[in-house]
Write an enzyme that holds these catalytic residues in place. Sequence first.
Site, PDB file in Angstrom:
ATOM      1  N   ILE A   1      45.831  29.985  -6.655  1.00 38.63           N
ATOM      2  CA  ILE A   1      46.611  28.602  -6.536  1.00 38.63           C
ATOM      3  C   ILE A   1      47.704  28.770  -7.401  1.00 38.63           C
ATOM      4  O   ILE A   1      47.866  28.970  -8.713  1.00 38.63           O
ATOM      5  CB  ILE A   1      45.716  27.467  -7.050  1.00 38.63           C
ATOM      6  CG1 ILE A   1      44.674  27.213  -6.055  1.00 38.63           C
ATOM      7  CG2 ILE A   1      46.872  26.028  -6.647  1.00 38.63           C
ATOM      8  CD1 ILE A   1      43.782  26.056  -6.252  1.00 38.63           C
ATOM      9  N   HIS A   2      48.990  28.474  -6.901  1.00 38.65           N
ATOM     10  CA  HIS A   2      50.148  28.433  -7.423  1.00 38.65           C
ATOM     11  C   HIS A   2      51.027  27.424  -6.279  1.00 38.65           C
ATOM     12  O   HIS A   2      50.486  26.964  -5.299  1.00 38.65           O
ATOM     13  CB  HIS A   2      50.940  29.738  -7.491  1.00 38.65           C
ATOM     14  CG  HIS A   2      50.965  30.519  -6.412  1.00 38.65           C
ATOM     15  ND1 HIS A   2      51.811  30.575  -4.910  1.00 38.65           N
ATOM     16  CD2 HIS A   2      50.152  31.684  -5.840  1.00 38.65           C
ATOM     17  CE1 HIS A   2      51.478  31.450  -4.279  1.00 38.65           C
ATOM     18  NE2 HIS A   2      50.536  31.913  -4.623  1.00 38.65           N
ATOM     19  N   GLY A   3      52.253  27.303  -6.402  1.00 39.83           N
ATOM     20  CA  GLY A   3      53.191  26.428  -5.787  1.00 39.83           C
ATOM     21  C   GLY A   3      53.132  26.417  -4.283  1.00 39.83           C
ATOM     22  O   GLY A   3      52.970  25.601  -3.620  1.00 39.83           O
TER      23      GLY A   3
END
Length: 166
Positions: free
Chosen positions: A12-14
């Site tokens: 999970i990231h931006g």
Amino acid sequence: MIKELRVDDRLIHGQIALTWPKALGVNRIIVANDAANDDKTQQMSLKMAVPTNVKVLIRSLEGTISFFEKPKAQAADLMIIVNSIVDAKKLVDNLPNLIERINIANVGRFDGVPTSEKISIGSSILLNTNENKALKHLLEDSEIDTVHQIIPDNSVRKVKELIKKG
């Protein structure tokens, strides 16, 4: 229904947190990763990365497979994220009728194998020997649409076509 099984070595990231849930029409993400499942600090970091309207479950691969034994889980629209094609292949083998699409987005940048020893496909797919073998089997064994799309605004590119262009 699993709207998308995404392979992303950052989990999970931006891009995941802000764009994909909206684009897919989901408000649940499952991170299927054995290491994250066993690391409370990483779990907190992953959960903090998403907006409050998106729920994140972090499960081992086996825990993810078991989760979908429940009819209620099968009916929920969600996204699953793994960080390797090997893990994606295992989920496809065990949950084939629940996955609408596989998105191989970012893989191979942090596995410790030198780039010179990898096969490059697309803009952010670097395959070591195990990942390359898993991808070949995934494409041969599965009829699930397998694409490369970093963000929803990017064009969708079929992985088979990327390989042909090689």
